[in-house]
Design a protein around this motif. Sequence first.
Motif, PDB file in Angstrom:
ATOM      1  N   UNK A   8      -8.575  -2.705   7.708  1.00 31.77           N
ATOM      2  CA  UNK A   8      -8.107  -3.207   6.418  1.00 31.77           C
ATOM      3  C   UNK A   8      -8.567  -2.275   5.309  1.00 31.77           C
ATOM      4  N   UNK A   9      -7.617  -1.713   4.503  1.00 30.03           N
ATOM      5  CA  UNK A   9      -8.042  -0.831   3.410  1.00 30.03           C
ATOM      6  C   UNK A   9      -8.796  -1.618   2.347  1.00 30.03           C
ATOM      7  N   UNK A  10      -9.849  -1.052   1.808  1.00 23.87           N
ATOM      8  CA  UNK A  10     -10.606  -1.729   0.764  1.00 23.87           C
ATOM      9  C   UNK A  10      -9.761  -1.787  -0.505  1.00 23.87           C
ATOM     10  N   UNK A  11      -9.948  -2.833  -1.325  1.00 20.77           N
ATOM     11  CA  UNK A  11      -9.125  -2.979  -2.529  1.00 20.77           C
ATOM     12  C   UNK A  11      -9.178  -1.766  -3.450  1.00 20.77           C
ATOM     13  N   UNK A  12     -10.313  -1.071  -3.496  1.00 23.49           N
ATOM     14  CA  UNK A  12     -10.443   0.095  -4.373  1.00 23.49           C
ATOM     15  C   UNK A  12      -9.564   1.259  -3.899  1.00 23.49           C
ATOM     16  N   UNK A  13      -9.129   1.214  -2.645  1.00 23.08           N
ATOM     17  CA  UNK A  13      -8.357   2.320  -2.068  1.00 23.08           C
ATOM     18  C   UNK A  13      -6.903   1.946  -1.791  1.00 23.08           C
ATOM     19  N   UNK A  14      -6.457   0.821  -2.331  1.00 18.89           N
ATOM     20  CA  UNK A  14      -5.072   0.405  -2.089  1.00 18.89           C
ATOM     21  C   UNK A  14      -4.090   1.463  -2.570  1.00 18.89           C
ATOM     22  N   UNK A  15      -3.024   1.649  -1.795  1.00 14.88           N
ATOM     23  CA  UNK A  15      -1.957   2.562  -2.164  1.00 14.88           C
ATOM     24  C   UNK A  15      -0.613   1.899  -1.881  1.00 14.88           C
ATOM     25  N   UNK A  16       0.380   2.306  -2.638  1.00 21.97           N
ATOM     26  CA  UNK A  16       1.720   1.777  -2.426  1.00 21.97           C
ATOM     27  C   UNK A  16       2.178   2.057  -0.992  1.00 21.97           C
ATOM     28  N   UNK A  17       2.773   1.037  -0.373  1.00 21.33           N
ATOM     29  CA  UNK A  17       3.276   1.180   0.987  1.00 21.33           C
ATOM     30  C   UNK A  17       2.319   0.721   2.061  1.00 21.33           C
TER      31      UNK A  17
END
Length: 258
Positions: A8-17
């Motif tokens: 699961x990507x951390x919220x600080x590292x979210x990216x579109x897609x």
Amino acid sequence: MPMMITNQPSPECWQQGQLIEVMITDLSDSGDGVGRLGNRVVFVPDTVTGDRALVRLMRVKPNYATGKLHQLLVESPNRVRPRCIVADKCGGCQWQHVSWDYQQLAKQNQVIQALKRIGGFSEPAVAPILTTDSPLGYRNKATYPLKRSATGSVQAGYYQKGSHQLINLNQCPVQDQRLNPLLGEIKQDIQQLGWSIYNESRHQGRLRHLSLQIGQRTGEMLLTLVTTDLNLKDLDVQGQTWLNRYPQLVGVCVNHNP
């Protein structure tokens, strides 16, 4: 078998897609599900409080993101099957997948939160919400954009969410059901009359919208055509034909919108 995210990507590292797994804990004023991970909020249409969902991020901002439902991992007990077969596509309403009981609770809570957040009340006194007997058939006015399909047939409906892609309808469960017969029949009449339909890409054509309205207590109906000019062939004759065909129809109007 539900798809699960192992990293699961951390919220600080979210990216579109990206795909994220999120628990929906609230509903926004517009009916979108709200999930929170860390300091980030994500808004997800077509979800409801209690859903655990796999969500594809569509827009990522510093403090929030918007997502699209990719897969339901766990269905909420507050979720119901929509009565409309195009509810997941049509942008005409946003709450059909939410149970009627939970809709009432959610909307009352929105009033309370607005009074606290905007009005500054610590404990606002809000009476129980007043409801109708059914969550359907309440709309007494509907205005439908018109277009021609690739095969040339006249279509009327609502735009798909976030687009100008028309979802063609012959009935709508949230409008007063007495208007439904008119929708399909009037589309056929317009087709046979050969009236041109406005094309918003080319800025050509005449008819823009079809509007239907009903007095809920009287049953009196009003039909309005929104058109770029008044040169519709045999308009007076067709208007009288509609008045004769539908006894409850008390007026045919033209809204001139060049």
